[in-house]
Enzyme design. Structure first.
Site, PDB file in Angstrom:
ATOM      1  CG  ASP A  89      -1.983  -1.047   1.225  1.00 57.27           C
ATOM      2  OD1 ASP A  89      -1.882  -1.990   0.410  1.00 57.27           O
ATOM      3  OD2 ASP A  89      -2.914  -0.947   2.043  1.00 57.27           O
ATOM      4  CE  LYS A 151      -5.031   1.878   3.119  1.00 52.36           C
ATOM      5  NZ  LYS A 151      -3.823   1.215   3.670  1.00 52.36           N
ATOM      6  CE  LYS A 180      -6.581  -1.464   3.069  1.00 51.68           C
ATOM      7  NZ  LYS A 180      -5.207  -1.944   3.332  1.00 51.68           N
TER       8      LYS A 180
END
Length: 221
Positions: A89, A151, A180
């Site tokens: 990430d 995300k 996400k």
């Protein structure tokens, strides 16, 4: 969709201890979460703790500000994969996005995607710092760069995910990448609402309680 497999069981505080990370892994195995999401220094430890399970290891890159050089992010990403990370990430360069330097933003994501290869790359756009127009532009950049997820949040800024942001992100990326949601999921209903809005992964430190129907107070991530 199995709810447990939507959850990245997360512990990213700088004062996390080995005992706490060990407990995180134990919980992740018990609930069969998608991954544990931890700082890079814990990758090898978690890989050993999770051996034989179906739980992956996710780590963060350029975290939490995203303001590192591209070269430093690429090195960090390569190193993370070499020592056992399954998913990465990364934090997008928020200032570059706000300056509309989209070539920089896209090329940085591309470089990190190249570094991680077939491993999953999620790009944190820090929605709480962006206008809706900037959120759309960030999502479009993530798609153009070939990342796997966009995300919402680091969990270390002013606020986390909202249903409205998740809905906007999903409408922008459609089926070209996944979404996400991280931070702000404080109840089982919140979890379901994020998924209904389009999230396919949830970042939370409270996945065990959420799946047991408990509400969470003061949950940052």
């Amino acid at each position: 969709m199995r709810l447990n497999k939507t959850i990245d069981h997360t512990l990213l505080k700088q004062n996390s201890t080995e005992a706490q990370i060990k407990e995180l892994c134990s919980q992740a195995k018990e609930f069969d979460f998608a991954t544990v999401c931890i700082n890079p220094c814990w990758i090898e430890f978690c890989k050993k703790e999770l051996a034989g399970s179906d739980v992956g290891v996710c780590t963060v890159i350029g975290f939490p500000l995203g303001a590192m050089t591209t070269d430093s992010k690429v090195f960090e990403a390569k190193n993370a994969i070499e020592i056992g990370a399954d998913e990465v990430d990364m934090v997008l360069n928020i200032g570059a996005l706000k300056d509309n330097r989209m070539d920089y933003v896209i090329n940085e994501i591309k470089a990190i995607k190249e570094a991680v290869g077939t491993h999953v790359l999620k790009v944190i756009i820090e929605t709480c710092l962006l206008t809706d127009e900037e959120k759309v532009r960030a999502c479009e950049a993530v798609v153009k760069a070939g990342a796997d997820f966009v995300k919402t949040s680091t969990g270390f800024s002013t606020s986390g995910a909202t249903v409205e942001d998740v809905r906007l992100m999903k409408a922008t990326v459609k089926d070209q990448c996944k979404v996400k949601a991280a931070g702000g999921v404080r109840s089982y209903d919140d979890l379901l609402q994020m998924i209904e809005a389009g999230a396919e992964r949830i970042g939370t430190s409270s996945g065990c309680a959420l799946l047991q129907g408990k509400n969470i107070e003061n949950n940052v991530y």
